[in-house]
Design a protein around this motif. Structure first.
Motif, PDB file in Angstrom:
ATOM      1  N   LYS A 134       9.312 -10.058  -1.975  1.00  0.00           N
ATOM      2  CA  LYS A 134       9.697  -9.144  -3.073  1.00  0.00           C
ATOM      3  C   LYS A 134       8.633  -8.053  -3.251  1.00  0.00           C
ATOM      4  O   LYS A 134       8.971  -6.888  -3.469  1.00  0.00           O
ATOM      5  CB  LYS A 134       9.857  -9.909  -4.397  1.00  0.00           C
ATOM      6  CG  LYS A 134      10.930 -10.981  -4.375  1.00  0.00           C
ATOM      7  CD  LYS A 134      12.282 -10.432  -4.760  1.00  0.00           C
ATOM      8  CE  LYS A 134      13.319 -11.544  -4.797  1.00  0.00           C
ATOM      9  NZ  LYS A 134      14.589 -11.178  -4.208  1.00  0.00           N
ATOM     10  N   ILE A 135       7.360  -8.435  -3.176  1.00  0.00           N
ATOM     11  CA  ILE A 135       6.274  -7.442  -3.324  1.00  0.00           C
ATOM     12  C   ILE A 135       6.409  -6.393  -2.231  1.00  0.00           C
ATOM     13  O   ILE A 135       6.368  -5.186  -2.493  1.00  0.00           O
ATOM     14  CB  ILE A 135       4.871  -8.100  -3.210  1.00  0.00           C
ATOM     15  CG1 ILE A 135       4.601  -9.057  -4.365  1.00  0.00           C
ATOM     16  CG2 ILE A 135       3.777  -7.026  -3.163  1.00  0.00           C
ATOM     17  CD1 ILE A 135       3.386  -9.952  -4.136  1.00  0.00           C
ATOM     18  N   MET A 136       6.580  -6.876  -0.975  1.00  0.00           N
ATOM     19  CA  MET A 136       6.633  -5.944   0.147  1.00  0.00           C
ATOM     20  C   MET A 136       7.841  -5.012   0.049  1.00  0.00           C
ATOM     21  O   MET A 136       7.738  -3.829   0.345  1.00  0.00           O
ATOM     22  CB  MET A 136       6.642  -6.690   1.491  1.00  0.00           C
ATOM     23  CG  MET A 136       5.390  -7.498   1.774  1.00  0.00           C
ATOM     24  SD  MET A 136       3.843  -6.737   1.250  1.00  0.00           S
ATOM     25  CE  MET A 136       3.798  -5.270   2.266  1.00  0.00           C
ATOM     26  N   ASP A 137       9.005  -5.571  -0.373  1.00  0.00           N
ATOM     27  CA  ASP A 137      10.207  -4.734  -0.513  1.00  0.00           C
ATOM     28  C   ASP A 137      10.004  -3.683  -1.607  1.00  0.00           C
ATOM     29  O   ASP A 137      10.580  -2.604  -1.551  1.00  0.00           O
ATOM     30  CB  ASP A 137      11.431  -5.604  -0.838  1.00  0.00           C
ATOM     31  CG  ASP A 137      11.855  -6.449   0.358  1.00  0.00           C
ATOM     32  OD1 ASP A 137      11.436  -6.138   1.488  1.00  0.00           O
ATOM     33  OD2 ASP A 137      12.592  -7.433   0.159  1.00  0.00           O
ATOM     34  N   TYR A 138       9.163  -4.009  -2.604  1.00  0.00           N
ATOM     35  CA  TYR A 138       8.908  -3.094  -3.718  1.00  0.00           C
ATOM     36  C   TYR A 138       7.914  -1.994  -3.321  1.00  0.00           C
ATOM     37  O   TYR A 138       8.150  -0.817  -3.583  1.00  0.00           O
ATOM     38  CB  TYR A 138       8.373  -3.892  -4.910  1.00  0.00           C
ATOM     39  CG  TYR A 138       8.156  -3.064  -6.154  1.00  0.00           C
ATOM     40  CD1 TYR A 138       9.234  -2.519  -6.841  1.00  0.00           C
ATOM     41  CD2 TYR A 138       6.871  -2.838  -6.637  1.00  0.00           C
ATOM     42  CE1 TYR A 138       9.038  -1.758  -7.975  1.00  0.00           C
ATOM     43  CE2 TYR A 138       6.670  -2.075  -7.778  1.00  0.00           C
ATOM     44  CZ  TYR A 138       7.750  -1.538  -8.444  1.00  0.00           C
ATOM     45  OH  TYR A 138       7.550  -0.787  -9.563  1.00  0.00           O
ATOM     46  N   PRO A 190       5.347  -1.826  10.743  1.00  0.00           N
ATOM     47  CA  PRO A 190       4.831  -2.987  11.498  1.00  0.00           C
ATOM     48  C   PRO A 190       3.950  -3.919  10.658  1.00  0.00           C
ATOM     49  O   PRO A 190       3.937  -5.135  10.858  1.00  0.00           O
ATOM     50  CB  PRO A 190       4.034  -2.363  12.651  1.00  0.00           C
ATOM     51  CG  PRO A 190       4.001  -0.904  12.418  1.00  0.00           C
ATOM     52  CD  PRO A 190       5.018  -0.547  11.394  1.00  0.00           C
ATOM     53  N   GLN A 191       3.204  -3.339   9.700  1.00  0.00           N
ATOM     54  CA  GLN A 191       2.326  -4.170   8.857  1.00  0.00           C
ATOM     55  C   GLN A 191       3.153  -5.087   7.934  1.00  0.00           C
ATOM     56  O   GLN A 191       2.776  -6.229   7.684  1.00  0.00           O
ATOM     57  CB  GLN A 191       1.412  -3.245   8.022  1.00  0.00           C
ATOM     58  CG  GLN A 191       0.204  -3.932   7.424  1.00  0.00           C
ATOM     59  CD  GLN A 191      -0.752  -4.482   8.486  1.00  0.00           C
ATOM     60  OE1 GLN A 191      -0.721  -4.063   9.643  1.00  0.00           O
ATOM     61  NE2 GLN A 191      -1.570  -5.445   8.104  1.00  0.00           N
ATOM     62  N   VAL A 192       4.291  -4.556   7.460  1.00  0.00           N
ATOM     63  CA  VAL A 192       5.180  -5.363   6.607  1.00  0.00           C
ATOM     64  C   VAL A 192       5.762  -6.507   7.428  1.00  0.00           C
ATOM     65  O   VAL A 192       5.845  -7.648   6.971  1.00  0.00           O
ATOM     66  CB  VAL A 192       6.309  -4.498   5.995  1.00  0.00           C
ATOM     67  CG1 VAL A 192       7.262  -5.359   5.173  1.00  0.00           C
ATOM     68  CG2 VAL A 192       5.737  -3.372   5.161  1.00  0.00           C
ATOM     69  N   LYS A 193       6.123  -6.187   8.680  1.00  0.00           N
ATOM     70  CA  LYS A 193       6.655  -7.231   9.568  1.00  0.00           C
ATOM     71  C   LYS A 193       5.623  -8.343   9.741  1.00  0.00           C
ATOM     72  O   LYS A 193       5.940  -9.520   9.623  1.00  0.00           O
ATOM     73  CB  LYS A 193       7.037  -6.621  10.928  1.00  0.00           C
ATOM     74  CG  LYS A 193       7.522  -7.671  11.905  1.00  0.00           C
ATOM     75  CD  LYS A 193       8.015  -7.099  13.191  1.00  0.00           C
ATOM     76  CE  LYS A 193       8.247  -8.177  14.241  1.00  0.00           C
ATOM     77  NZ  LYS A 193       8.986  -9.344  13.780  1.00  0.00           N
ATOM     78  N   TRP A 194       4.355  -7.951   9.970  1.00  0.00           N
ATOM     79  CA  TRP A 194       3.279  -8.941  10.161  1.00  0.00           C
ATOM     80  C   TRP A 194       3.150  -9.825   8.911  1.00  0.00           C
ATOM     81  O   TRP A 194       3.141 -11.062   9.017  1.00  0.00           O
ATOM     82  CB  TRP A 194       1.957  -8.193  10.426  1.00  0.00           C
ATOM     83  CG  TRP A 194       0.848  -9.082  10.906  1.00  0.00           C
ATOM     84  CD1 TRP A 194       0.474  -9.298  12.191  1.00  0.00           C
ATOM     85  CD2 TRP A 194      -0.028  -9.884  10.090  1.00  0.00           C
ATOM     86  NE1 TRP A 194      -0.577 -10.185  12.235  1.00  0.00           N
ATOM     87  CE2 TRP A 194      -0.905 -10.554  10.970  1.00  0.00           C
ATOM     88  CE3 TRP A 194      -0.154 -10.109   8.721  1.00  0.00           C
ATOM     89  CZ2 TRP A 194      -1.895 -11.425  10.519  1.00  0.00           C
ATOM     90  CZ3 TRP A 194      -1.141 -10.987   8.268  1.00  0.00           C
ATOM     91  CH2 TRP A 194      -1.995 -11.632   9.165  1.00  0.00           C
ATOM     92  N   ILE A 195       3.096  -9.188   7.751  1.00  0.00           N
ATOM     93  CA  ILE A 195       2.903  -9.930   6.493  1.00  0.00           C
ATOM     94  C   ILE A 195       4.067 -10.891   6.250  1.00  0.00           C
ATOM     95  O   ILE A 195       3.875 -12.075   5.948  1.00  0.00           O
ATOM     96  CB  ILE A 195       2.726  -8.942   5.310  1.00  0.00           C
ATOM     97  CG1 ILE A 195       1.410  -8.183   5.443  1.00  0.00           C
ATOM     98  CG2 ILE A 195       2.804  -9.676   3.970  1.00  0.00           C
ATOM     99  CD1 ILE A 195       1.289  -6.966   4.543  1.00  0.00           C
TER     100      ILE A 195
END
Ligand SMILES: Nc1ncnc2c1ncn2[C@@H]1O[C@H](COP(=O)(O)OP(=O)(O)OP(=O)(O)O)[C@@H](O)[C@H]1O
Length: 119
Positions: free
Chosen positions: A73-77, A84-89
């Motif tokens: 949810k944090i990343m989507d926000y 690529p960093q979001v994918k890693w996280i």
């Protein structure tokens, strides 16, 4: 911390648990799996130590899944676009859920399989 502040803190936490159960299909799946584990442990008359082991690994899966959901949810926000960093996280957070689930399945196997085979 005042008793009133502590009460509201717990209320928010209970609200978070309710949000997770209502909005996430994974949450409902965990709830069903948890009820099944409790029923199986009661039926197979697990010992106190076996109950404790099952409680620890079940709690670990809940913890990992809820934190994974919060991280998603944090990343989507903060970063709704593909990155690529979001994918890693997100992949690492999902990996934590997988690690907890594999551990829970292994412990469930060690506890339940010998009891089921002895029936
Ligand atoms: N913004 C993004 N940038 C790059 N990759 C992403 C992004 N969002 C999602 N992904 C990829 O898609 C996968 C699934 O992410 P998503 O947020 O859809 O989780 P989900 O399908 O809801 O997962 P879960 O089943 O754990 O709830 C991530 O692990 C990641 O590999």
């Amino acid at each position: 911390m005042s008793a009133q502040k502590r009460f509201f803190g717990i209320r928010h936490a209970v609200n978070g648990l309710g949000l997770f159960l209502r909005s996430e299909s994974n949450g409902r799946m965990h709830a069903i799996a948890t009820v099944l584990v409790i029923a199986l442990a009661a039926w197979l008359r697990c010992t106190a130590i076996e109950w404790a082991l099952l409680a620890i690994v079940t709690g670990m899966v809940w913890l990992a899944e809820m934190l994974n959901t919060a991280i998603e949810k944090i990343m989507d926000y903060v970063q709704p676009e593909i990155h690529p960093q979001v994918k890693w996280i997100k992949d690492v957070a999902a990996g934590a859920v997988l690690a907890a689930t594999i551990t829970a399945i292994a412990v469930g196997g060690f506890v339940f399989v010998p009891k089921l085979l002895a029936l």
